[in-house]
Design a protein around this motif. Structure first.
Motif, short mmCIF file in Angstrom:
data_model
loop_
_atom_site.label_atom_id
_atom_site.label_comp_id
_atom_site.label_asym_id
_atom_site.label_seq_id
_atom_site.Cartn_x
_atom_site.Cartn_y
_atom_site.Cartn_z
N ARG A 1 0.82 -1.22 0.00
CA ARG A 1 0.00 0.00 0.00
C ARG A 1 0.85 1.27 0.00
N LEU A 2 1.92 1.26 0.79
CA LEU A 2 2.79 2.44 0.83
C LEU A 2 3.51 2.63 -0.51
N LYS A 3 3.99 1.55 -1.10
CA LYS A 3 4.68 1.66 -2.39
C LYS A 3 3.73 2.16 -3.47
N GLU A 4 2.48 1.68 -3.45
CA GLU A 4 1.48 2.16 -4.42
C GLU A 4 1.23 3.65 -4.28
N ALA A 5 1.38 4.16 -3.05
CA ALA A 5 1.16 5.59 -2.79
C ALA A 5 2.43 6.41 -3.00
N GLY A 6 3.50 5.78 -3.51
CA GLY A 6 4.72 6.51 -3.82
C GLY A 6 5.72 6.62 -2.68
N TRP A 7 5.55 5.82 -1.64
CA TRP A 7 6.46 5.85 -0.49
C TRP A 7 7.58 4.84 -0.67
N THR A 8 8.73 5.14 -0.05
CA THR A 8 9.83 4.20 0.06
C THR A 8 9.71 3.56 1.44
N VAL A 9 9.72 2.24 1.48
CA VAL A 9 9.59 1.52 2.74
C VAL A 9 10.93 0.89 3.09
N LEU A 10 11.41 1.17 4.29
CA LEU A 10 12.64 0.56 4.79
C LEU A 10 12.28 -0.29 6.00
N ARG A 11 12.66 -1.56 5.97
CA ARG A 11 12.40 -2.46 7.10
C ARG A 11 13.73 -3.04 7.58
N PHE A 12 13.89 -3.02 8.89
CA PHE A 12 15.10 -3.56 9.51
C PHE A 12 14.68 -4.51 10.62
N TRP A 13 15.50 -5.54 10.86
CA TRP A 13 15.26 -6.44 11.98
C TRP A 13 15.93 -5.84 13.21
N GLU A 14 15.39 -6.14 14.38
CA GLU A 14 15.91 -5.59 15.62
C GLU A 14 17.36 -5.99 15.86
N HIS A 15 17.83 -7.09 15.24
CA HIS A 15 19.20 -7.56 15.47
C HIS A 15 20.22 -6.91 14.54
N GLU A 16 19.76 -6.16 13.56
CA GLU A 16 20.70 -5.53 12.62
C GLU A 16 21.48 -4.42 13.32
N PRO A 17 22.74 -4.21 12.93
CA PRO A 17 23.56 -3.18 13.57
C PRO A 17 22.91 -1.79 13.41
N PRO A 18 22.70 -1.08 14.50
CA PRO A 18 22.06 0.24 14.44
C PRO A 18 22.78 1.23 13.52
#
Length: 150
Positions: free
Chosen positions: A115-132
Motif C-alpha cells: 500500500r505504501l509503495k502504491e502511494a509513492g512511499w519508500t519503505v525501509l524495514r530492519f530487523w531488531e538484530h541488525e547493527p544500528p
C-alpha cells in the motif's frame, strides 16, 4: 489464592495464565531499545522525523519513523513478532495461536509495504538484530537522496 478463586482467562482470551497475560501486556509496541538507538543515530545525522506515525491518513498502521516530505517510512521489526528468518523460534506453549499471530503480522507487513509503495512511499524495514549504525546509515542516505540533498 485458594483453588476455588484460581484465575480463569475470559472467554476467547489469548492468555494461558495471569502471569503470561502480565508478561505479554508488558511488551512494548513502540519506543523499543532498537528503535531508540536508531532514532538517536538518525537524529545525530541531522534528520527530523515523526515517531509512531501513520504514513497515510487512511491506513490504520503506524511506522516507527516517518519522513513525510521525503515519503520514507521506516519499520524496525522484532524478530519474534514479525517472523525473522534467522531468529524466529516457534513457541512451545499455545503454538497454534502464536504461530497464527506471527503469520498474520507478516501478512500485514507485506500488505503495508504494498500500500505504501502504491502511494509513492519508500519503505525501509530492519530487523531488531541488525547493527544500528548500518540501519541509521541506510535511513540517512535514503532520506537525503529522496530530498535531493545527497
Amino acid at each position: 489464592m485458594p483453588d476455588s478463586e484460581a484465575w480463569v482467562p475470559p472467554p476467547g482470551s489469548w492468555a494461558s495464565s495471569a502471569a503470561r497475560r502480565r508478561n505479554m501486556q508488558a511488551i512494548r509496541s513502540r519506543d523499543t531499545k532498537p528503535e531508540q538507538v536508531i532514532r538517536r543515530l538518525v537524529h545525530a545525522n541531522g534528520l527530523r522525523y515523526r515517531v509512531a506515525a501513520k504514513p497515510l491518513p487512511d491506513l490504520r498502521r503506524t511506522a516507527d519513523l516517518v519522513f513525510r516530505p521525503a515519503k520514507v517510512a521506516v519499520f524496525i521489526d522484532g524478530c519474534y513478532w514479525h517472523g525473522c528468518p534467522e531468529h524466529y523460534v516457534p513457541p512451545k506453549t499455545n503454538s497454534g495461536y502464536w504461530s497464527d499471530k506471527v503469520a498474520r503480522n507478516m501478512a500485514r507487513d507485506h500488505d503495508t509495504n504494498s500500500r505504501l509503495k502504491e502511494a509513492g512511499w519508500t519503505v525501509l524495514r530492519f530487523w531488531e538484530h541488525e547493527p544500528p549504525l548500518t540501519c541509521a546509515a541506510a535511513i540517512t542516505s535514503t532520506v537525503r537522496r529522496k530530498r535531493g540533498t545527497t
